[in-house]
Motif scaffolding. Structure first.
Motif, PDB file in Angstrom:
ATOM      1  N   VAL A   2       0.847  -1.182   0.000  1.00 31.68           N
ATOM      2  CA  VAL A   2       0.000   0.000   0.000  1.00 31.68           C
ATOM      3  C   VAL A   2       0.883   1.232   0.000  1.00 31.68           C
ATOM      4  CG1 VAL A   2      -1.920  -1.150   1.131  1.00 31.68           C
ATOM      5  CG2 VAL A   2      -0.176  -0.011   2.522  1.00 31.68           C
ATOM      6  N   ARG A   3       0.308   2.342  -0.372  1.00 34.51           N
ATOM      7  CA  ARG A   3       1.117   3.535  -0.575  1.00 34.51           C
ATOM      8  C   ARG A   3       1.742   4.063   0.710  1.00 34.51           C
ATOM      9  NH1 ARG A   3      -2.365   7.659  -3.759  1.00 34.51           N
ATOM     10  NH2 ARG A   3      -4.033   6.776  -2.546  1.00 34.51           N
ATOM     11  N   SER A   4       1.080   3.867   1.851  1.00 39.17           N
ATOM     12  CA  SER A   4       1.627   4.401   3.097  1.00 39.17           C
ATOM     13  C   SER A   4       2.994   3.815   3.409  1.00 39.17           C
ATOM     14  CB  SER A   4       0.669   4.117   4.257  1.00 39.17           C
ATOM     15  OG  SER A   4       0.488   2.725   4.420  1.00 39.17           O
ATOM     16  N   GLN A   5       3.271   2.595   2.934  1.00 38.85           N
ATOM     17  CA  GLN A   5       4.552   1.970   3.214  1.00 38.85           C
ATOM     18  C   GLN A   5       5.707   2.689   2.518  1.00 38.85           C
ATOM     19  OE1 GLN A   5       3.054  -1.963   1.934  1.00 38.85           O
ATOM     20  NE2 GLN A   5       3.866  -2.736   3.854  1.00 38.85           N
ATOM     21  N   SER A   6       5.390   3.459   1.479  1.00 37.65           N
ATOM     22  CA  SER A   6       6.453   4.144   0.742  1.00 37.65           C
ATOM     23  C   SER A   6       6.639   5.591   1.166  1.00 37.65           C
ATOM     24  CB  SER A   6       6.168   4.089  -0.758  1.00 37.65           C
ATOM     25  OG  SER A   6       5.060   4.895  -1.054  1.00 37.65           O
ATOM     26  N   SER A  35      -1.385  20.705   2.735  1.00 41.88           N
ATOM     27  CA  SER A  35      -1.492  19.936   3.965  1.00 41.88           C
ATOM     28  C   SER A  35      -0.818  18.595   3.760  1.00 41.88           C
ATOM     29  CB  SER A  35      -2.968  19.708   4.333  1.00 41.88           C
ATOM     30  OG  SER A  35      -3.609  20.939   4.574  1.00 41.88           O
ATOM     31  N   PRO A  36      -0.491  17.876   4.837  1.00 36.80           N
ATOM     32  CA  PRO A  36       0.209  16.600   4.683  1.00 36.80           C
ATOM     33  C   PRO A  36      -0.691  15.549   4.061  1.00 36.80           C
ATOM     34  CG  PRO A  36       0.308  17.410   6.953  1.00 36.80           C
ATOM     35  CD  PRO A  36      -0.690  18.245   6.226  1.00 36.80           C
ATOM     36  N   ALA A  37      -0.091  14.568   3.409  1.00 34.83           N
ATOM     37  CA  ALA A  37      -0.818  13.416   2.896  1.00 34.83           C
ATOM     38  C   ALA A  37       0.174  12.330   2.571  1.00 34.83           C
ATOM     39  CB  ALA A  37      -1.632  13.798   1.662  1.00 34.83           C
ATOM     40  N   GLY A  38      -0.325  11.247   1.955  1.00 37.86           N
ATOM     41  CA  GLY A  38       0.515  10.109   1.650  1.00 37.86           C
ATOM     42  C   GLY A  38       1.046  10.136   0.253  1.00 37.86           C
ATOM     43  N   LEU A 198     -14.368   4.349   1.886  1.00 38.16           N
ATOM     44  CA  LEU A 198     -14.049   5.761   2.074  1.00 38.16           C
ATOM     45  C   LEU A 198     -13.468   6.041   3.450  1.00 38.16           C
ATOM     46  CD1 LEU A 198     -14.211   8.557   0.712  1.00 38.16           C
ATOM     47  CD2 LEU A 198     -16.488   8.830   1.713  1.00 38.16           C
ATOM     48  N   ASP A 199     -13.861   5.246   4.453  1.00 33.73           N
ATOM     49  CA  ASP A 199     -13.361   5.522   5.796  1.00 33.73           C
ATOM     50  C   ASP A 199     -11.934   5.041   6.008  1.00 33.73           C
ATOM     51  OD1 ASP A 199     -13.840   2.824   5.792  1.00 33.73           O
ATOM     52  OD2 ASP A 199     -15.231   2.830   7.492  1.00 33.73           O
ATOM     53  N   LEU A 200     -11.351   4.394   5.000  1.00 34.55           N
ATOM     54  CA  LEU A 200      -9.946   4.009   5.052  1.00 34.55           C
ATOM     55  C   LEU A 200      -9.130   5.084   4.357  1.00 34.55           C
ATOM     56  CD1 LEU A 200      -8.056   1.631   5.913  1.00 34.55           C
ATOM     57  CD2 LEU A 200      -8.234   0.813   3.558  1.00 34.55           C
ATOM     58  N   ASP A 201      -8.037   5.525   5.012  1.00 36.26           N
ATOM     59  CA  ASP A 201      -7.209   6.587   4.437  1.00 36.26           C
ATOM     60  C   ASP A 201      -6.761   6.217   3.028  1.00 36.26           C
ATOM     61  OD1 ASP A 201      -4.351   7.868   3.971  1.00 36.26           O
ATOM     62  OD2 ASP A 201      -5.409   9.103   5.448  1.00 36.26           O
ATOM     63  N   PRO A 202      -6.768   7.183   2.087  1.00 34.65           N
ATOM     64  CA  PRO A 202      -6.370   6.872   0.713  1.00 34.65           C
ATOM     65  C   PRO A 202      -4.995   6.226   0.607  1.00 34.65           C
ATOM     66  CG  PRO A 202      -7.324   9.066   0.825  1.00 34.65           C
ATOM     67  CD  PRO A 202      -7.195   8.577   2.233  1.00 34.65           C
TER      68      PRO A 202
END
Length: 601
Positions: A2-6, A35-38, A198-202
């Motif tokens: 998933v993208r958060s890992q990168s 603003s911050p994001a992944g 939708l309730d899971l972060d993109p």
């Protein structure tokens, strides 16, 4: 993964690049709303060659230019866009302050539609030039360098943040065939497609393989509710301050539309405004971010202050728009009547822009709304941004003409000729077929054409507009003496846009136009490396190309359009060499708005 890992990988890379103070004296644009994001998983791939007419930086093995952020940022001319309060009452200034608040919130949405990874980059980097490049492009990818990444080596993702990472048109088509009950939502211009709820972060949304297990669709007003709701409050507050009751009515209807994603009623009310002193573009209209299906819209906005004297000069075009439709070189069934439709036109100054009007390519005009139902029933509004047009002509178009055209024809290029071409370009966006006819069915043109639609539509508007310039001269509505100046100013504009390359819809359109004009002998390069225009050959070349592009739209000819662009979107070596002479000229302007955060009456 998933993208958060990168995210950590991207942030580590951003932190490893020296601060801009160690490399240059550039300062960042103070205007972005960030603003911050992944981020997405990093990709690899060879980057394209440097843009013609722009510096050719040293590149690393993956294709990313090495530490040239200051050079990249310097390609864009920073132009101050003042906010003049002259003639505005205290209530109008308070209203504009509320509209400005709404525009800043719209930037928040657009940047989340464009590139979540860029948010992480902006907040992690201490390199002011890199931050400034993000504030110019609205993403990690550099528009002026064929969308090569500013950091890392991941190529531009065609669907940006409108689809899950890895989604292609084939994936959507297969999934829609297997789940017909979801097709309308998947193809809606106002939904986000996700691979997780939708309730899971993109950033936790898994990538999509060749076949999607499950796709979720969410209306924009739900996906972006955090920003939509306060935007709506700002519009309603502005409506209460407006002395123009019709404009207040429009603002309230547009607020309703933001909460439902149904813009029809508010678009009609917008077209019905009669010469408003203050106006507002505020909706998801354009599809430039959608390289997957070419249908999903991005939010864009602008506060507009009417220039009354310049607006009055547009009366002739308004009067003859219906006749222009009937003059097009296509069968009658493909040019539905425009008689009795609204043709509002405004020359304005834009003291603030938001979303897709704020970032990247700086439009000097617009033709809205894009809804084919509105075009068929009511028409459209043509808006000409005088402050942006004046800046483009002064800092880019005229200097490029000096480098690219033969000395005898440089004098033919003018701000007036360029303005006429822009006016006719915007009018032409609203002309031609309203729908495509595909297998006996009426289909929206952008849906029929797919991702190539943006380039096709820009080319159609360019070429049809120049075709109509000749028609207006033939009808004695424009002086014959102005025609060569319109042609020369159009060609100068083509050279300006070619420096974007084909990564951008306008650049793709105008490279094709250039090659067709060259093929027809309307353009030729001389022994001095400068181009000359054969004014006698221009009418036939333009008419032939206009007919072809309009026919593509009327037939919804996806395959024909792709083949046409594949043939003509090739940069000739001689053109690349000629454009090298323009390297010191800015690729475009980037606005620095006085009406930024915190500015109040």
């Amino acid at each position: 993964m998933v993208r958060s890992q990168s995210i950590g990988l991207l942030l580590s890379l951003a932190l490893a690049i020296p601060a801009a103070s160690q490399l240059s004296a550039q300062t960042p644009n103070p205007n972005p709303v960030l603003s911050p994001a992944g981020t997405r998983p990093p990709g690899r791939g060879q980057g394209p060659a440097a843009q013609p007419g722009l510096p050719n930086p040293e590149r690393n093995a993956g294709g990313r230019p090495i530490h040239n952020e200051a050079d990249r940022a310097a390609r864009w001319k920073v132009v101050a866009m003042p906010y003049s309060r002259a003639g505005l009452t205290a209530a109008e200034q308070q209203m504009i302050a509320k509209l400005a608040d709404a525009c800043h919130l719209m930037d928040e949405i657009y940047l989340r539609q464009s590139d979540l990874g860029g948010w992480a980059l902006y907040h992690a980097t201490s390199n002011a030039d890199m931050a400034r490049l993000y504030s110019i492009n609205g993403s990690r990818w550099d528009l002026a360098d064929r969308n090569t990444p500013v950091i890392g080596e991941e190529p531009l993702v065609p669907g940006h943040e409108l689809y899950p990472f890895g989604t292609t048109s084939a994936v959507i088509e297969k999934y829609a065939a297997a789940h017909p009950e979801q097709k309308a939502a998947l193809y809606s211009p106002w939904t986000v497609v996700r691979s997780a709820p939708l309730d899971l972060d993109p950033t936790q949304s898994p990538p999509v393989a060749s076949v999607a297990d499950h796709l979720y669709t969410y209306p924009y007003h739900e996906a972006y509710a955090e920003w939509v709701k306060p935007m709506v409050a700002d519009l309603r507050a502005a409506a209460k301050l407006s002395p123009d009751l019709a404009f207040a009515h429009y603002l309230n209807l547009r607020a309703d539309a933001l909460l439902s994603d149904d813009y029809y009623a508010s678009d009609v009310a917008w077209l019905d405004l009669k010469n408003p002193k203050i106006d507002l573009i505020f909706a998801p209209y354009e599809t430039y971010l959608d390289g997957v299906l070419g249908v999903k819209t991005s939010y864009g906005g602008a506060i507009l202050v009417r220039n009354e004297a310049e607006s009055r000069k547009l009366a002739m075009y308004q009067q003859h728009e219906a006749a222009m439709q009937q003059a097009l070189p296509i069968p009658a069934e493909d040019r539905p009547s425009k008689e009795g439709q609204a043709t509002p036109m405004e020359v304005v100054d834009a003291p603030l822009r938001a979303g897709d009007l704020h970032y990247g390519y700086q439009a000097v005009a617009d033709n809205l709304p894009n809804d084919p139902r509105i075009h068929a029933e009511k028409g459209s509004k043509k808006i000409f941004f005088k402050n942006f047009m004046d800046a483009r002509v002064e800092y880019v178009v005229l200097p490029v003409a000096q480098k690219m055209l033969t000395a005898a024809q440089i004098k033919d290029v003018s701000g007036e000729g360029y303005l006429t071409g822009v006016i006719l370009h915007e009018i032409s966006h609203g002309l031609g077929p309203a729908y495509a006819q595909v297998n006996g069915k009426q289909v929206a043109i952008n849906e029929a054409i797919g991702p190539a639609y943006s380039g096709l539509e820009e080319a159609k508007a360019d070429v049809t507009g120049i075709y109509l310039a000749k028609w207006l001269v033939d009808q004695k509505l424009l002086p014959q003496s102005e025609l060569n100046g319109i042609y020369a100013s159009y060609v100068a504009g083509v050279f300006r846009t070619l420096r974007f390359g084909t990564a951008e819809a306008h650049g793709r359109a105008e490279l094709m136009e250039f090659n067709v004009l060259l093929e027809h002998g309307a353009l030729a390069m001389g022994g001095d490396g400068k181009y000359s225009i054969d004014y006698g050959a221009m009418p036939a070349a333009v008419a032939s190309l206009a007919q072809q592009l309009l026919t593509f739209e009327a037939h919804g000819d996806h395959a024909g359009v792709e083949a046409w662009f594949a043939k003509y979107d090739v940069m000739p070596t001689a053109l690349t060499q000629a454009l090298a002479s323009t390297r010191e000229i800015p690729v475009d302007i980037t606005p620095e708005f006085e009406l930024a955060h915190g500015v109040r009456p």
